[in-house]
Design a protein around this motif. Structure first.
Motif, PDB file in Angstrom:
ATOM      1  N   ALA A   1      15.072 -21.682  32.766  1.00 38.42           N
ATOM      2  CA  ALA A   1      13.855 -22.192  32.121  1.00 38.42           C
ATOM      3  C   ALA A   1      14.169 -23.331  31.163  1.00 38.42           C
ATOM      4  N   GLY A   2      15.274 -23.202  30.411  1.00 41.10           N
ATOM      5  CA  GLY A   2      15.647 -24.260  29.481  1.00 41.10           C
ATOM      6  C   GLY A   2      15.993 -25.560  30.171  1.00 41.10           C
ATOM      7  N   VAL A   3      16.754 -25.483  31.256  1.00 36.17           N
ATOM      8  CA  VAL A   3      17.099 -26.685  32.016  1.00 36.17           C
ATOM      9  C   VAL A   3      15.846 -27.317  32.611  1.00 36.17           C
ATOM     10  N   SER A   4      14.870 -26.503  33.020  1.00 36.60           N
ATOM     11  CA  SER A   4      13.655 -27.034  33.639  1.00 36.60           C
ATOM     12  C   SER A   4      12.814 -27.840  32.658  1.00 36.60           C
TER      13      SER A   4
ATOM     14  N   VAL B   1       5.989 -39.213  31.388  1.00 32.05           N
ATOM     15  CA  VAL B   1       5.345 -38.778  32.630  1.00 32.05           C
ATOM     16  C   VAL B   1       6.386 -38.422  33.680  1.00 32.05           C
ATOM     17  N   SER B   2       7.419 -39.275  33.822  1.00 32.41           N
ATOM     18  CA  SER B   2       8.470 -38.977  34.796  1.00 32.41           C
ATOM     19  C   SER B   2       9.234 -37.714  34.415  1.00 32.41           C
ATOM     20  N   GLY B   3       9.421 -37.507  33.118  1.00 37.54           N
ATOM     21  CA  GLY B   3      10.064 -36.274  32.665  1.00 37.54           C
ATOM     22  C   GLY B   3       9.236 -35.047  32.992  1.00 37.54           C
ATOM     23  N   SER B   4       7.918 -35.170  32.864  1.00 35.54           N
ATOM     24  CA  SER B   4       7.040 -34.040  33.200  1.00 35.54           C
ATOM     25  C   SER B   4       7.103 -33.733  34.690  1.00 35.54           C
ATOM     26  N   LEU B   5       7.125 -34.781  35.513  1.00 29.63           N
ATOM     27  CA  LEU B   5       7.243 -34.559  36.955  1.00 29.63           C
ATOM     28  C   LEU B   5       8.587 -33.924  37.307  1.00 29.63           C
ATOM     29  N   MET B   6       9.642 -34.369  36.623  1.00 27.86           N
ATOM     30  CA  MET B   6      10.953 -33.770  36.857  1.00 27.86           C
ATOM     31  C   MET B   6      10.969 -32.306  36.436  1.00 27.86           C
TER      32      MET B   6
ATOM     33  N   VAL C   1       8.419 -30.257  36.598  1.00 24.44           N
ATOM     34  CA  VAL C   1       7.738 -29.514  37.658  1.00 24.44           C
ATOM     35  C   VAL C   1       8.689 -29.270  38.823  1.00 24.44           C
ATOM     36  N   LEU C   2       9.440 -30.321  39.204  1.00 23.13           N
ATOM     37  CA  LEU C   2      10.380 -30.179  40.319  1.00 23.13           C
ATOM     38  C   LEU C   2      11.478 -29.177  39.995  1.00 23.13           C
ATOM     39  N   LEU C   3      12.044 -29.275  38.785  1.00 19.64           N
ATOM     40  CA  LEU C   3      13.107 -28.341  38.396  1.00 19.64           C
ATOM     41  C   LEU C   3      12.578 -26.913  38.275  1.00 19.64           C
ATOM     42  N   THR C   4      11.332 -26.774  37.856  1.00 17.82           N
ATOM     43  CA  THR C   4      10.738 -25.435  37.770  1.00 17.82           C
ATOM     44  C   THR C   4      10.624 -24.800  39.149  1.00 17.82           C
ATOM     45  N   LEU C   5      10.198 -25.601  40.137  1.00 16.13           N
ATOM     46  CA  LEU C   5      10.116 -25.085  41.504  1.00 16.13           C
ATOM     47  C   LEU C   5      11.495 -24.716  42.035  1.00 16.13           C
ATOM     48  N   LEU C   6      12.487 -25.592  41.804  1.00 17.66           N
ATOM     49  CA  LEU C   6      13.843 -25.301  42.265  1.00 17.66           C
ATOM     50  C   LEU C   6      14.422 -24.085  41.542  1.00 17.66           C
ATOM     51  N   GLY C   7      14.160 -23.990  40.233  1.00 18.47           N
ATOM     52  CA  GLY C   7      14.644 -22.837  39.474  1.00 18.47           C
ATOM     53  C   GLY C   7      14.011 -21.541  39.931  1.00 18.47           C
TER      54      GLY C   7
END
Length: 347
Positions: free
Chosen positions: A47-50, A75-80, A82-88
């Motif tokens: 969660a922290g990395v996401s 904005v790009s950080g927020s999209l990243m 979301v992506l990291l949350t899905l991968l996590g």
């Protein structure tokens, strides 16, 4: 590994189920909490990395009015994120969950047979859990999604009826005063609808309660374990759902107490007292999470043993079959903690 007297499972009363569950849960409790704490740290790390891609631009932004480039970074950080949350989430569901659940349920069954492992031994077993329980976990997730889909359909129908009854309940006040008031005619159907929805959801997920105990104790896995769980739970559905509702009620009261502590901490004028109360509430929540998972696993394992003994007798435990014993609970097991006997080692 620490050895204990095996627990003789006989048809249990409700008191016997919770008594043996507490006994299984209490054997080397520190090892269970320690192993669960490692899993908790992994979840926090993921969660922290996401959230890092979102937090770093915000923390490094001193201006109240950011520039276009800085807004683009946020904005790009927020999209990243979301992506990291899905991968996590995929990492936790496909890799960490099979390891944790398989090792934990295997440990609970071993404790019934008389062995309790340390954190180190459970970690050594964890490397075998991924291969053994990976496909079973996938089948469990698919079955859970299917049940959730059916529950959502029922929820939509239920929401329609609740909305209708709530609207009808507000008609008297609307006609008498000409103004809308959220009285008992609206609140009661909503509360009853929410409670009924929770019970329906819990009832649906209860059919998957025995998947991991079955995969641990029987040569069955994947969708066969899911099917077997449906069969065993259906035959003892009232007992299984009743125990789950009791645990849910206790968990709800504990969570409510923790939330009230947080609310009280926010309302205190003294900053030091608010900080102390907030830290205590956070620690209480962490302890609640660490204890609830292993206790649920112990309860599911005991209910599985009880259901199978009632339906199939005790021959599968390596004990001589005792005719007619499965028909009625053994009075000696009204106090299960005081009646341990011989058992067979875990296969």
């Amino acid at each position: 590994m620490r050895e204990y007297e095996p627990i003789r499972i006989r048809p249990l009363t409700l008191r016997g189920v919770f008594g043996i569950t507490w006994k299984v849960f209490g054997r080397r409790l520190g090892a269970l909490v320690g192993y669960g704490f490692l899993y908790f740290l992994i979840v926090l790390l993921v969660a922290g990395v996401s959230v890092l891609p979102t937090l770093l631009p915000l923390l490094s932004q001193p201006d109240v009015h950011p520039s276009e480039a800085e807004v683009l970074r946020i904005v790009s950080g927020s999209l990243m994120t979301v992506l990291l949350t899905l991968l996590g989430s995929l990492l936790l569901a496909l890799l960490v969950a099979p390891v944790y659940s398989g090792t934990l349920y295997g440990e609970m069954s071993a404790r019934i047979y008389g062995s309790a492992s340390s954190v180190g031994l459970m970690l050594k077993r964890s490397k075998y859990s991924l291969k053994r329980f990976f496909t079973t976990t996938l089948c469990y997730m698919l079955a859970a999604f299917a049940i959730a889909f059916v529950v959502n359909i029922l929820a939509s129908v239920l929401v329609t009826f609740v909305t209708l009854f709530a609207a009808l309940g507000t008609l008297p006040s609307l006609l008498s005063s000409g103004a809308f008031h959220a009285g008992a005619g609206m609140i009661v159907p909503v509360v009853l609808g929410v409670l009924l929805l929770l019970v329906v959801e819990l009832a649906g997920m209860s059919f998957l309660l025995f998947v991991y105990p079955i995969a641990v104790n029987e040569p069955v896995k994947n969708f066969a374990a899911v099917k077997r769980s449906f069969q065993l739970v259906w035959k003892r559905f009232g007992r299984v759902l009743g125990c789950e509702l009791i645990v849910l009620g206790v968990a709800f009261l504990a969570a409510l107490l923790i939330v009230l502590c947080f609310v009280l901490a926010l309302s205190l004028a003294n900053a030091a007292a608010a900080a102390v109360l907030g830290v205590l509430a956070a620690l209480g929540y962490a302890a609640f999470v660490l204890f609830l998972g292993p206790y649920e696993a112990a309860l599911a394992t005991v209910l599985y043993f009880d259901s199978r003994v009632r339906l199939e007798g005790t021959a599968w435990l390596g004990e001589p079959e005792q005719p007619q014993e499965s028909a009625q609970p053994d009075p000696a097991w009204q106090e299960p903690v005081q009646q341990p006997g011989d058992g067979s080692p875990e296969a």
